[in-house]
Enzyme design. Structure first.
Site, PDB file in Angstrom:
ATOM      1  N   PRO A   1       0.832  -1.200   0.000  1.00  0.00           N
ATOM      2  CA  PRO A   1       0.000   0.000   0.000  1.00  0.00           C
ATOM      3  C   PRO A   1       0.872   1.258   0.000  1.00  0.00           C
ATOM      4  O   PRO A   1       1.801   1.386   0.802  1.00  0.00           O
ATOM      5  CB  PRO A   1      -0.800  -0.127   1.299  1.00  0.00           C
ATOM      6  CG  PRO A   1      -0.821  -1.592   1.587  1.00  0.00           C
ATOM      7  CD  PRO A   1       0.506  -2.104   1.117  1.00  0.00           C
ATOM      8  N   GLU A   2       0.573   2.163  -0.918  1.00  0.00           N
ATOM      9  CA  GLU A   2       1.304   3.421  -1.008  1.00  0.00           C
ATOM     10  C   GLU A   2       0.416   4.541  -0.478  1.00  0.00           C
ATOM     11  O   GLU A   2      -0.643   4.293   0.094  1.00  0.00           O
ATOM     12  CB  GLU A   2       1.763   3.650  -2.452  1.00  0.00           C
ATOM     13  CG  GLU A   2       2.651   2.525  -2.956  1.00  0.00           C
ATOM     14  CD  GLU A   2       3.154   2.729  -4.387  1.00  0.00           C
ATOM     15  OE1 GLU A   2       3.322   3.893  -4.809  1.00  0.00           O
ATOM     16  OE2 GLU A   2       3.377   1.723  -5.087  1.00  0.00           O
TER      17      GLU A   2
ATOM     18  N   LYS B   1       3.384   6.399   4.180  1.00  0.00           N
ATOM     19  CA  LYS B   1       2.674   5.121   4.263  1.00  0.00           C
ATOM     20  C   LYS B   1       2.376   4.713   5.704  1.00  0.00           C
ATOM     21  O   LYS B   1       1.869   3.620   5.941  1.00  0.00           O
ATOM     22  CB  LYS B   1       3.510   4.028   3.585  1.00  0.00           C
ATOM     23  CG  LYS B   1       3.914   4.352   2.148  1.00  0.00           C
ATOM     24  CD  LYS B   1       4.880   3.310   1.605  1.00  0.00           C
ATOM     25  CE  LYS B   1       5.471   3.725   0.282  1.00  0.00           C
ATOM     26  NZ  LYS B   1       6.454   2.743  -0.237  1.00  0.00           N
TER      27      LYS B   1
ATOM     28  N   HIS C   1      -3.896 -14.811  10.625  1.00  0.00           N
ATOM     29  CA  HIS C   1      -2.848 -13.799  10.522  1.00  0.00           C
ATOM     30  C   HIS C   1      -3.295 -12.460  11.087  1.00  0.00           C
ATOM     31  O   HIS C   1      -2.846 -11.418  10.621  1.00  0.00           O
ATOM     32  CB  HIS C   1      -2.378 -13.625   9.076  1.00  0.00           C
ATOM     33  CG  HIS C   1      -1.936 -14.895   8.428  1.00  0.00           C
ATOM     34  ND1 HIS C   1      -0.921 -15.677   8.930  1.00  0.00           N
ATOM     35  CD2 HIS C   1      -2.388 -15.523   7.309  1.00  0.00           C
ATOM     36  CE1 HIS C   1      -0.757 -16.734   8.140  1.00  0.00           C
ATOM     37  NE2 HIS C   1      -1.640 -16.672   7.166  1.00  0.00           N
TER      38      HIS C   1
ATOM     39  N   ARG D   1       1.933 -11.950   5.379  1.00  0.00           N
ATOM     40  CA  ARG D   1       3.384 -11.983   5.187  1.00  0.00           C
ATOM     41  C   ARG D   1       4.151 -11.392   6.360  1.00  0.00           C
ATOM     42  O   ARG D   1       5.369 -11.467   6.416  1.00  0.00           O
ATOM     43  CB  ARG D   1       3.761 -11.254   3.885  1.00  0.00           C
ATOM     44  CG  ARG D   1       3.186 -11.927   2.647  1.00  0.00           C
ATOM     45  CD  ARG D   1       3.785 -11.398   1.377  1.00  0.00           C
ATOM     46  NE  ARG D   1       5.193 -11.771   1.234  1.00  0.00           N
ATOM     47  CZ  ARG D   1       5.943 -11.458   0.174  1.00  0.00           C
ATOM     48  NH1 ARG D   1       5.411 -10.741  -0.826  1.00  0.00           N
ATOM     49  NH2 ARG D   1       7.192 -11.831   0.112  1.00  0.00           N
TER      50      ARG D   1
ATOM     51  N   ARG E   1      13.549  -2.650  -8.375  1.00  0.00           N
ATOM     52  CA  ARG E   1      12.126  -2.725  -8.695  1.00  0.00           C
ATOM     53  C   ARG E   1      11.924  -2.806 -10.207  1.00  0.00           C
ATOM     54  O   ARG E   1      12.609  -2.131 -10.980  1.00  0.00           O
ATOM     55  CB  ARG E   1      11.386  -1.479  -8.186  1.00  0.00           C
ATOM     56  CG  ARG E   1      11.672  -1.118  -6.749  1.00  0.00           C
ATOM     57  CD  ARG E   1      11.058  -2.099  -5.776  1.00  0.00           C
ATOM     58  NE  ARG E   1      11.305  -1.692  -4.402  1.00  0.00           N
ATOM     59  CZ  ARG E   1      10.528  -0.864  -3.714  1.00  0.00           C
ATOM     60  NH1 ARG E   1       9.444  -0.370  -4.280  1.00  0.00           N
ATOM     61  NH2 ARG E   1      10.832  -0.546  -2.467  1.00  0.00           N
TER      62      ARG E   1
END
Length: 287
Positions: free
Chosen positions: A2-3, A59, A106, A125, A277
């Site tokens: 998420p940005e 963020k 999670h 994750r 990237r």
């Protein structure tokens, strides 16, 4: 990951449901996710606190807490001017649930609120981060990294942005990804902003002239604002504060479109790797 647009959307969704609520019970004990303090201290220090303001920097979600009840004997850290800080990592989701609702696998953070709802964070994750403390406490603990200004909604003026570019010999995209220089941009919006500006992501930042710096400044603002209007980009895991997908993935101009025709000139979009990237650009429009 998420940005800025995704985190901004979540903050806007949750702010009316969080501000003014008291934390009745708190839990965050997954190793590596709770960065500060330890689980027992976190639960103790969060309990009884009012969520004053829900905001964001880059963020990072920043929730201002009131002083709350007196701290337990031996509990460390000042109670005033403290923050609950949440970073969603790559796959984190944050939303409200009924306290009786079954836990999703999670689940990494749970705050039972005076409204009866429970703020929950899940992240399979486990790259997300949770921390609580004053800014100075978090700085000393080295858990909250230094963050640069945001190139969003006029919070960063063009002259300051231009000076940041002028001081860097790095490729434009590498500089934009550096959160200590500019907060909030990630892989998606670096590519989108560079395309809007007609700037090659590999161009040396300091070598951009004033006109291209201005186009990049405006391109960043435009890419971020458009994504916020569309409630974020749900390519993989991102969901908004209500658990729904965003729609910006349908409006991407270059990100994830390598080999497809440029929306402006029809040239096949090229792909390279920059700052670790995958980077997509138009070899004709972005010189």
């Amino acid at each position: 990951m998420p940005e800025l647009p995704e985190v901004e959307t979540i903050v806007r969704d949750l702010r009316p449901q969080l501000e003014g609520r008291l934390v009745e019970r708190a839990w965050a004990g997954v190793p590596g996710v709770l960065r500060h303090p330890d689980p027992a201290s976190f639960a103790r220090r969060a309990r009884g606190r009012k969520l004053l303001r829900v905001g964001r920097h880059g963020k990072f979600i920043l929730i201002d807490l009131d002083g709350g009840p007196p701290p337990a004997t031996g509990d460390e850290g000042a109670r005033a001017d403290e923050l609950l800080v949440i970073h969603l990592g790559m796959t984190g989701r944050l939303g409200l649930a009924d306290q009786a609702a079954p836990l999703v696998i999670h689940s990494l953070l749970r705050l039972l609120l005076s409204s009866g709802a429970e703020l929950r964070m899940q992240d399979y994750r486990r790259f997300g981060r949770v921390m609580l403390g004053s800014r100075e406490e978090l700085r000393v603990a080295r858990v909250l990294p230094p963050l640069g200004p945001e190139p969003y909604h006029g919070r960063l003026g063009f002259s300051e942005f231009s000076a940041i570019l002028a001081r860097s010999r790095r490729p434009v995209k590498a500089l934009l990804l550096d959160q200590s220089r500019l907060a909030g941009l990630g892989n998606i919006f670096c590519d989108e902003a560079c395309f809007r500006a007609g700037v090659r992501p590999t161009a040396v930042a300091a070598r951009l002239g004033q006109a291209r710096r201005r186009r990049l400044y405006e391109g960043i603002e435009a890419a971020l604002a458009a994504a916020v209007d569309l409630r974020g980009t749900s390519i993989d895991d991102y969901r908004d504060g209500f658990g729904e997908k965003g729609q910006n993935q349908h409006a991407l101009l270059v990100y994830g479109r390598a080999g497809q025709p440029c929306v402006r000139c029809g040239t096949s979009l090229a792909k390279t790797v920059l700052a670790g990237r995958t980077t997509v650009y138009c070899p004709r429009c972005q010189r």
